[in-house]
Scaffold this motif. Structure first.
Motif, PDB file in Angstrom:
ATOM      1  N   UNK A 232       0.822  -1.216   0.000  1.00 43.60           N
ATOM      2  CA  UNK A 232       0.000   0.000   0.000  1.00 43.60           C
ATOM      3  C   UNK A 232       0.852   1.260   0.000  1.00 43.60           C
ATOM      4  N   UNK A 233       2.068   1.166   0.545  1.00 45.20           N
ATOM      5  CA  UNK A 233       2.911   2.354   0.658  1.00 45.20           C
ATOM      6  C   UNK A 233       2.539   3.239   1.822  1.00 45.20           C
ATOM      7  N   UNK A 234       1.608   2.818   2.640  1.00 47.08           N
ATOM      8  CA  UNK A 234       1.218   3.661   3.779  1.00 47.08           C
ATOM      9  C   UNK A 234       2.348   3.717   4.805  1.00 47.08           C
ATOM     10  N   UNK A 235       2.629   4.918   5.288  1.00 43.15           N
ATOM     11  CA  UNK A 235       3.589   5.071   6.371  1.00 43.15           C
ATOM     12  C   UNK A 235       2.841   4.732   7.658  1.00 43.15           C
ATOM     13  N   UNK A 236       3.184   3.607   8.272  1.00 45.14           N
ATOM     14  CA  UNK A 236       2.444   3.145   9.446  1.00 45.14           C
ATOM     15  C   UNK A 236       2.925   3.801  10.728  1.00 45.14           C
ATOM     16  N   UNK A 237       4.203   4.152  10.756  1.00 36.93           N
ATOM     17  CA  UNK A 237       4.752   4.760  11.970  1.00 36.93           C
ATOM     18  C   UNK A 237       5.947   5.606  11.578  1.00 36.93           C
ATOM     19  N   UNK A 238       6.170   6.665  12.348  1.00 39.90           N
ATOM     20  CA  UNK A 238       7.218   7.621  11.988  1.00 39.90           C
ATOM     21  C   UNK A 238       7.854   8.176  13.249  1.00 39.90           C
ATOM     22  N   UNK A 239       9.161   8.008  13.344  1.00 34.48           N
ATOM     23  CA  UNK A 239       9.883   8.606  14.470  1.00 34.48           C
ATOM     24  C   UNK A 239      11.082   9.347  13.934  1.00 34.48           C
ATOM     25  N   UNK A 240      11.021  10.675  13.989  1.00 36.40           N
ATOM     26  CA  UNK A 240      12.130  11.480  13.503  1.00 36.40           C
ATOM     27  C   UNK A 240      12.787  12.258  14.614  1.00 36.40           C
ATOM     28  N   UNK A 241      12.363  12.004  15.840  1.00 40.23           N
ATOM     29  CA  UNK A 241      12.873  12.750  16.984  1.00 40.23           C
ATOM     30  C   UNK A 241      11.791  12.814  18.042  1.00 40.23           C
ATOM     31  N   UNK A 242      12.183  13.197  19.251  1.00 36.99           N
ATOM     32  CA  UNK A 242      11.232  13.184  20.370  1.00 36.99           C
ATOM     33  C   UNK A 242      10.286  14.379  20.349  1.00 36.99           C
ATOM     34  N   UNK A 243      10.638  15.430  19.637  1.00 35.68           N
ATOM     35  CA  UNK A 243       9.855  16.666  19.653  1.00 35.68           C
ATOM     36  C   UNK A 243       9.118  16.848  18.338  1.00 35.68           C
ATOM     37  N   UNK A 244       7.799  16.810  18.412  1.00 37.29           N
ATOM     38  CA  UNK A 244       6.983  16.929  17.213  1.00 37.29           C
ATOM     39  C   UNK A 244       7.119  18.260  16.499  1.00 37.29           C
ATOM     40  N   UNK A 245       7.638  19.260  17.178  1.00 42.09           N
ATOM     41  CA  UNK A 245       7.839  20.552  16.533  1.00 42.09           C
ATOM     42  C   UNK A 245       9.315  20.803  16.259  1.00 42.09           C
ATOM     43  N   UNK A 246      10.135  19.809  16.520  1.00 45.68           N
ATOM     44  CA  UNK A 246      11.578  19.995  16.370  1.00 45.68           C
ATOM     45  C   UNK A 246      12.101  19.450  15.053  1.00 45.68           C
ATOM     46  N   UNK A 247      13.403  19.183  15.020  1.00 43.94           N
ATOM     47  CA  UNK A 247      14.052  18.697  13.810  1.00 43.94           C
ATOM     48  C   UNK A 247      13.549  17.298  13.474  1.00 43.94           C
ATOM     49  N   UNK A 248      13.376  17.065  12.189  1.00 46.73           N
ATOM     50  CA  UNK A 248      12.912  15.766  11.694  1.00 46.73           C
ATOM     51  C   UNK A 248      14.110  15.012  11.150  1.00 46.73           C
ATOM     52  N   UNK A 249      14.557  14.000  11.877  1.00 47.38           N
ATOM     53  CA  UNK A 249      15.744  13.243  11.464  1.00 47.38           C
ATOM     54  C   UNK A 249      15.410  12.025  10.629  1.00 47.38           C
ATOM     55  N   UNK A 250      14.138  11.857  10.302  1.00 49.07           N
ATOM     56  CA  UNK A 250      13.760  10.663   9.540  1.00 49.07           C
ATOM     57  C   UNK A 250      13.517  10.955   8.071  1.00 49.07           C
ATOM     58  N   UNK A 251      13.200  12.201   7.727  1.00 48.96           N
ATOM     59  CA  UNK A 251      12.865  12.444   6.332  1.00 48.96           C
ATOM     60  C   UNK A 251      13.044  13.895   5.941  1.00 48.96           C
ATOM     61  N   UNK A 252      12.699  14.181   4.700  1.00 55.16           N
ATOM     62  CA  UNK A 252      12.644  15.549   4.212  1.00 55.16           C
ATOM     63  C   UNK A 252      11.281  15.739   3.551  1.00 55.16           C
ATOM     64  N   UNK A 253      10.879  17.004   3.397  1.00 59.12           N
ATOM     65  CA  UNK A 253       9.562  17.293   2.835  1.00 59.12           C
ATOM     66  C   UNK A 253       9.624  18.650   2.142  1.00 59.12           C
ATOM     67  N   UNK A 254       8.699  18.858   1.232  1.00 56.08           N
ATOM     68  CA  UNK A 254       8.608  20.141   0.548  1.00 56.08           C
ATOM     69  C   UNK A 254       7.772  21.083   1.388  1.00 56.08           C
ATOM     70  N   UNK A 255       8.315  22.265   1.703  1.00 57.53           N
ATOM     71  CA  UNK A 255       7.559  23.245   2.477  1.00 57.53           C
ATOM     72  C   UNK A 255       6.587  23.975   1.560  1.00 57.53           C
ATOM     73  N   UNK A 256       5.836  24.881   2.147  1.00 60.71           N
ATOM     74  CA  UNK A 256       4.856  25.668   1.411  1.00 60.71           C
ATOM     75  C   UNK A 256       5.482  26.398   0.230  1.00 60.71           C
ATOM     76  N   UNK A 257       6.708  26.865   0.423  1.00 63.23           N
ATOM     77  CA  UNK A 257       7.353  27.637  -0.638  1.00 63.23           C
ATOM     78  C   UNK A 257       8.098  26.745  -1.614  1.00 63.23           C
TER      79      UNK A 257
END
Lengths: 174, 491
Positions: B164-189
């Protein structure tokens, strides 16, 4: 807060008072409706923020006063409609007086007109007037002074017997 | 009250109340001509009042916009993940997916394409993500293995569902508003943000092996494993192994199978040279690797850049086959899910549906658009077989990865990636800030086979148990392909 929470209630409560300001500013029923409408559209677009700030009425006044496209252009004076008979007063004389005052208001440049309406109809303080117009208190004072002088020139005293006190003879009296 | 005030009040009393606009405006043709843009709204406003004003603004004629307010994000199994405005929920680890969610639903081609993120956050939407609360609990529990480790250590882990390609779980760090060490993403801009890129080291050999199998090379093909002069390497800077060949009767050659199991850089470099670095990169891309970063950390988008152009032209060298170029944890989990699904890639994604006011506005593309399989089923069986030695089980494939910190004994990046028939998983352990030698609480170097694999095993067991998943035994190896491909030993 819901996006338009309280908006309908606010408009229902204040639209009459604000319509009257719009009418005095524009001097024309149609223009007044247009001015109210465009101001309300803008207010709705920022409703949550403005309502949270606490004074949507002041915001609406500010939008209307500064909306140049609607009423800052001088218009030739339009004939007043007949007013329905409401009381035993001399309607004709009142109508003539109103026509004169409206014509006189319209003859004022926009900012002078705005000061008159805000200070003497809406009863705002000098500071509130300055905030609404986006100018200094000093400008409000001087524009009011000039506007009153101009109005006095354009309009005869209402009752020859009531001359003293009929019009403020100086700005300081208001 | 002065006379002026009284007169103004009298004058003003003749203003028409706002709501009575319709008759007046209809009566003025001149006004209609000059104010056509406003007239439709005006007429509606006068008749229906402010409700229509509001709906006119919202673009939904005749009705109030439904449930504006903070958007809520859900797990796929119904639990609330976070509501915008709830800073506690948004600070939890799972909320790192928010950026990925917003990016995905406002991407080109979506019904919400180009919508400002603030409008999504405040638009009263209900977003169901692909995250499963049980898998997420398992991944966060496994990340708890990091407790007690030195503060500079950071872990990241992702689970992707095969098929399915569904991301079932994601851990990129302990802080949901902090740095994401698991992936990259395109921002609004449109900028790419996130800290999820890390050098994969020998975990990348999965794709080298896949490329070799695809080129018709057999697991039994033999390659020179002792250091020797190699194409593209200066003699003073040879490729070095960090281990030895488990079975080399002649002392020089090692099978492709054993080379991968022992993570031997020297033979895998030669395999890359023989298959072609572009083909290794293509195999990685076809499995699911979306971005790769060169030595200068310039990002290459494998969705738009041809691997042949990336190699040579854009600075990707033969070292791609031994994992010198950074990739993200998310993409590695995605690729593992592809192999778990028998070589068929399903687009990794974070969002199942977006609803508002009872209406579904956005849905995941299911089934995923067809992609050419990376390998045929026999080749997948061979690849999987090469990865089961590490796990010691025939239902769990693991490839560890280490990347040395310069000449130190220790690593700067340690990985464990793998799959079962039910899950694709990638785990990374590295430094939170600047790269440093990874040492655990006892001062010992961290290898992929150590802490990252402990975390991976805990993630897999925890998620499968919590979700009631029973992994199937892998198909036995077929030993496809030729034992004597070009570049192999003895030549």
């Amino acid at each position: 807060m819901e996006r338009y929470e309280g908006f309908a209630e606010f408009v229902a409560a204040r639209q009459l008072a604000l319509s009257r300001i719009a009418y005095l500013l524009t001097g024309d029923h149609h223009a007044a409706q247009d001015l109210m409408q465009s101001a309300l559209v803008r207010l709705a677009g920022h409703w949550r923020r403005v309502a949270a700030g606490g004074d949507p009425e002041a915001y609406l006044r500010r939008i209307m006063v500064n909306e140049r496209n609607t009423w800052w252009r001088r218009r030739p004076p339009e004939p007043m409609e007949a007013v329905p008979d409401r009381s035993g007063r001399d309607e004709a004389a009142d109508a003539v007086a109103r026509a004169s005052l409206m014509a006189a208001l319209r003859a004022l440049p926009p900012r002078q007109r705005a000061v008159i309406v805000l200070r003497f109809y809406a009863d705002l303080s000098e500071a509130e007037t300055a905030r609404t117009m986006g100018c200094s208190v000093g400008t409000v004072k001087s524009q009011a002074h000039v506007a009153l002088a101009r109005l006095r020139q354009l309009l005869p005293p209402h009752d020859p017997a009531d001359q003293a006190g009929a019009w403020p003879t100086s700005y300081l009296e208001v | 009250m002065t006379d002026l005030r009284r007169q103004l009040a009298g004058l003003a009393s003749h203003a028409r109340p706002y709501g009575n606009a319709a008759a007046a405006i209809r009566g003025d043709r001149r006004r209609r001509m000059t104010r056509q843009a406003l007239s439709a709204a005006t007429a509606a406003l006068a008749v229906a009042g402010t409700a229509t004003l509001v709906s006119h603004l919202g673009g939904m004629p005749g009705s109030l916009p439904a449930s504006e307010g903070p958007t809520t994000i859900y797990y796929s199994d119904g639990a609330v993940l976070a509501r915008f405005g709830d800073s506690d929920a948004l600070s939890r680890p799972a909320s790192l997916v928010v950026n990925h969610v917003l990016s995905e639903i406002t991407a080109e081609g979506s019904p919400l394409a180009g919508k400002p993120w603030s409008a999504v956050r405040e638009g009263g939407y209900e977003i169901v993500t692909t995250l499963d609360s049980r898998a997420q609990a398992a991944i966060e529990g496994a990340a708890g293995l990091m407790a007690g480790q030195p503060a500079n250590l950071q872990a990241a882990a992702v689970i992707v569902e095969p098929g399915s390609g569904r991301v079932l779980a994601y851990y990129g760090g302990a802080d949901g508003t902090g740095a994401d060490y698991a992936g990259v993403y395109a921002t609004e801009s449109g900028e790419i943000a996130g800290f999820g890129r890390h050098v994969p080291g020998d975990s990348f050999m999965v794709y080298t092996l896949a490329a070799a199998l695809d080129a018709g090379y057999s697991l039994d093909s033999r390659w020179l494993w002792t250091p020797h002069a190699q194409a593209g390497r200066r003699p003073e800077n040879p490729v070095r192994n960090t281990g030895t060949c488990p079975s080399s009767p002649d002392g020089h050659s090692c099978s492709l199978l054993d080379s991968v199991r022992a993570s031997l850089n020297v033979p895998l470099y030669d395999v890359t040279a023989s298959v072609g670095a572009a083909n290794v990169l293509a195999a990685a891309r076809d499995a699911g690797i979306g971005f790769i970063w060169d030595n200068d950390l310039h990002r290459i988008d494998l969705g738009t850049v041809d691997p042949a152009e990336a190699v040579g032209g854009l600075g990707i060298g033969m070292e791609v086959g031994i994992g010198q170029y950074a990739v993200t944890v998310l993409d590695q989990a995605y690729a593992m899910a592809t192999f778990a699904a028998g070589g068929r890639r399903a687009d990794a994604h974070f969002v199942v549906t977006v609803r508002r006011g009872g209406e579904t506005i956005y849905s995941e593309a299911m089934p995923s658009p067809d992609h050419p399989p990376v390998l045929n089923p026999e080749q997948v069986a061979d690849l999987t077989y090469a990865l089961t030695a590490e796990s010691g089980r025939n239902d769990l494939a693991i490839k560890t990865g280490d990347w040395r910190y310069f000449d130190a004994v220790a690593n700067s990046s340690a990985w464990s990636i793998g799959y079962t028939s039910a899950l694709g998983v990638a785990v990374w352990v590295g430094s939170a800030g600047e790269e440093r030698p990874l040492l655990d609480a006892d001062g010992a170097p961290i290898y992929g086979a150590g802490l990252p694999t402990q975390i991976l095993r805990r993630v897999v067991t925890g998620a499968q148990t919590a979700m009631g998943l029973q992994p199937k035994q892998f198909a036995p190896p077929v030993f496809t392909g030729s034992d004597n491909p070009p570049g192999s030993y003895p030549g």
